[in-house]
Design a protein around this motif. Structure first.
Motif, PDB file in Angstrom:
ATOM      1  N   SER A 142      -7.448   5.409  -2.392  1.00  0.00           N
ATOM      2  CA  SER A 142      -6.052   5.361  -2.796  1.00  0.00           C
ATOM      3  C   SER A 142      -5.228   4.342  -2.017  1.00  0.00           C
ATOM      4  O   SER A 142      -4.217   3.863  -2.488  1.00  0.00           O
ATOM      5  N   ARG A 143      -5.646   3.998  -0.810  1.00  0.00           N
ATOM      6  CA  ARG A 143      -4.815   3.123   0.012  1.00  0.00           C
ATOM      7  C   ARG A 143      -5.261   1.675   0.018  1.00  0.00           C
ATOM      8  O   ARG A 143      -4.583   0.835   0.590  1.00  0.00           O
ATOM      9  N   GLN A 183      -7.849   5.735   6.151  1.00  0.00           N
ATOM     10  CA  GLN A 183      -7.242   5.148   4.943  1.00  0.00           C
ATOM     11  C   GLN A 183      -5.907   4.473   5.251  1.00  0.00           C
ATOM     12  O   GLN A 183      -5.487   3.572   4.541  1.00  0.00           O
ATOM     13  N   PHE A 184      -5.244   4.900   6.338  1.00  0.00           N
ATOM     14  CA  PHE A 184      -3.975   4.259   6.701  1.00  0.00           C
ATOM     15  C   PHE A 184      -4.185   2.870   7.310  1.00  0.00           C
ATOM     16  O   PHE A 184      -3.260   2.081   7.389  1.00  0.00           O
ATOM     17  N   ALA A 202       0.841  -1.203   0.000  1.00  0.00           N
ATOM     18  CA  ALA A 202       0.000   0.000   0.000  1.00  0.00           C
ATOM     19  C   ALA A 202       0.871   1.245   0.000  1.00  0.00           C
ATOM     20  O   ALA A 202       0.562   2.242  -0.634  1.00  0.00           O
ATOM     21  N   SER A 203       2.015   1.172   0.726  1.00  0.00           N
ATOM     22  CA  SER A 203       2.840   2.370   0.783  1.00  0.00           C
ATOM     23  C   SER A 203       3.886   2.416  -0.329  1.00  0.00           C
ATOM     24  O   SER A 203       4.607   3.381  -0.454  1.00  0.00           O
ATOM     25  N   GLU A 235       2.215   2.159  10.715  1.00  0.00           N
ATOM     26  CA  GLU A 235       1.041   1.624  10.026  1.00  0.00           C
ATOM     27  C   GLU A 235       0.984   0.091  10.176  1.00  0.00           C
ATOM     28  O   GLU A 235      -0.055  -0.473  10.544  1.00  0.00           O
ATOM     29  N   THR A 280      -5.603  -1.845  -1.405  1.00  0.00           N
ATOM     30  CA  THR A 280      -4.889  -2.519  -2.485  1.00  0.00           C
ATOM     31  C   THR A 280      -5.771  -3.481  -3.267  1.00  0.00           C
ATOM     32  O   THR A 280      -5.682  -3.577  -4.460  1.00  0.00           O
TER      33      THR A 280
END
Ligand SMILES: Nc1ncnc2c1ncn2[C@@H]1O[C@H](COP(=O)(O)OP(=O)(O)OP(=O)(O)O)[C@@H](O)[C@H]1O
Ligand SMILES: [Mg+2]
Length: 500
Positions: free
Chosen positions: A362-363, A329-330, A135-136, A289, A365
């Motif tokens: 956006s986060r 979202q994190f 994700a990051s 996270e 996957t």
């Protein structure tokens, strides 16, 4: 409560689903609403944290709930200490932070508590790690899938070998095994590798146990053939992304926190503890996270598994628990979807906050927007603050739906807006009043369909707190299947006070 409560004295709580938690005029938000999840959206500075989230947090604490607080921002823990103090719950705070006084060995915990479901669930913990890593990393969905499937498979073949041979799992051993696994057939045949490598010695020890556990052969074979035969490029990308994510658990504070002993358990929240995961993502980055996601995952599993106390004939209602995630979202994971589907029976109250839908999408996957939409659908109450994001506002307007509005000619606007309800004309009609009475003025009324709350309402009609607004924060609230008494519509406009 703190000073005079004996340690053993249970924290009182309300378990009846009808328990009122918040009121908006004649409308009441009850425990039954809380267990069906709340999603709060709103632009930066719109009043999510200090308005609706704070009101919910205070109500949940006053009702005696325990729970877990995910921390994205550095001031989250401080906020919660203040809420707990105001609710008389200061003594119930347990904080996992960089001082590492509270520790949680997640592999020991998983092994001790998950029983039959251990391997599957432990793989999900590993998924959580790889999910966070991808994700990051900004990789595309296809790349992610490929990497994660392979990383999962790789780890699924190391865990049983380590458990069979050593009886206990450690992050150090998982990494040591993968790092010393063979990278070619020449290496498999090499006597030095066979004698010295941790992976080779483990596989050799496991081979002695194959009579009692024939599956070990399959796991050993994987390393000696499939893994060894991978192309260098594939292997190194799968291995390095996985190991670089778990390496930080091998040293320093993260090792102390998550890989030594255990003196905090997710289950403590079931007795009323307020567990603050104070490793803010803004400060600790990906590791903040990952570690919060691991704790959250195991908390979800423990919370789903708990059983009511009391006798079979007279079970005691479960203590409701919460999971609060500002900047959610994190912290969203694929598991959330399943968890929130059954959260009501587990009496788990999710409160997720995010600025807008694009940040939320956006986060995630797996499944991209589709997956995110499915998760959003699990939150039955939506609290929507001011926002300038077009996508979020359009979706909100669409969700609330259209109504028939009336407009008079001569610009005498008699729209019934903001869903005050009332008897709207059922059809588009143009009516004339030509009675000729009085001045003989004729008024033409026309009706038309429009959003009950148009998208631009969210950009300029909702207050965002501060002194200038007398500390009032506005939001539109929608709860699935509910008609609000106040508005006689499917939404209500609510005001929250920042100074409780
Ligand atoms: N207790 C308070 N009294 C007065 N103003 C406050 C208080 N708390 C926050 N504010 C201000 O009110 C506004 C809304 O703040 P808040 O932090 O709740 O917004 P937010 O929607 O959570 O924003 P973000 O997405 O950036 O976290 C901001 O201008 C903030 O500075
Ligand atoms: Mg905020």
């Amino acid at each position: 409560m703190g000073l005079f409560r004996k340690k053993s004295q249970p924290i009182p709580y309300h378990g009846d689903l009808k328990t009122p938690l918040l009121s908006f005029g004649r409308d009441v938000f009850r425990l039954d609403d809380a267990v069906r999840g709340v999603l709060v959206t709103g632009g930066t500075g719109s009043g999510k944290t200090s308005g609706s989230a704070r009101a919910l947090a205070m109500a949940y604490l006053k009702a005696g709930m325990g729970g877990v607080v995910m921390c994205a921002k550095s001031d989250e823990a401080e906020n919660w200490r203040a809420y707990a103090k105001a609710a008389g719950r200061e003594a119930d705070i347990i904080e996992i932070n960089e001082q590492a006084e509270r520790r949680f060995n997640f592999l020991d915990y998983a092994q001790a508590t998950l029983g039959q479901t251990f391997e599957g669930n432990l793989l999900s913990v590993i998924d959580t790690i790889t999910e966070a890593a991808t994700a990051s990393s900004g990789q595309g969905d296809g790349e992610n899938r490929f990497f994660r499937d392979n990383a999962r498979e790789m780890v699924s073949h190391v865990l049983p070998l380590l458990i069979a041979v050593y009886g206990r799992l450690t992050v150090r051993d998982i990494v040591a095994f993968i790092d010393s696994a063979p990278t070619s057939q020449a290496m498999v045949a090499d006597e030095t590798w066979q004698a010295e490598s941790f992976a080779a010695r483990t596989i050799a020890a496991a081979s002695l146990l194959m009579d009692s556990d024939p599956d070990l052969e399959i796991h050993g074979e994987y390393w000696l053939t499939r893994f060894a035969d991978w192309s260098d490029k594939t292997r190194s990308s799968v291995v390095s992304t996985f190991t670089s994510t778990v390496y930080p658990f091998l040293t320093g504070k993260l090792r102390d926190l998550f890989c030594t002993h255990t003196n905090v358990l997710p289950e403590m929240s079931h007795s009323g503890a307020i567990i603050l995961l104070n490793l803010p993502v803004k400060k600790f980055g990906a590791m903040g996270e990952v570690s919060q996601k691991i704790f959250k995952f195991l908390w979800q599993v423990a919370t789903e598994a708990r059983q009511p106390e009391g006798t079979k004939r007279r079970p005691k209602p479960l203590r409701p628990v919460f999971i609060f995630a500002d900047e959610c979202q994190f912290f969203t994971t694929e598991r959330d979807d399943e968890f929130f589907s059954t959260a009501r029976s587990a009496r788990a109250c999710g409160v997720y906050l995010t600025q807008d839908l694009p940040s939320f999408y956006s986060r995630l996957t797996k499944g991209g927007e589709h997956g995110a939409d499915a998760l959003i659908g699990k939150f039955q109450t939506r609290i929507m603050h001011g926002n300038v994001d077009k996508t979020t506002n359009a979706a909100a307007a669409e969700m609330i739906g259209q109504i028939t509005k009336q407009q008079a000619s001569q610009q005498q606007n008699i729209n019934r807006n903001l869903g005050e309800g009332g008897a709207y004309q059922p059809h588009d009609v143009a009516q004339s009043d030509n009675s000729g009475k009085g001045m003989g003025v004729s008024t033409t009324l026309s009706t038309y369909r429009d959003y009950a709350i148009p998208p631009d309402y969210f950009t300029n009609q909702l207050r965002n707190g501060t002194k200038a607004n007398r500390y009032k924060v506005d939001a539109i609230i929608v709860t699935a299947g509910r008609t609000w008494k106040h508005s006689r519509a499917n939404f209500i406009k609510a005001a929250f006070d920042q100074r409780l």
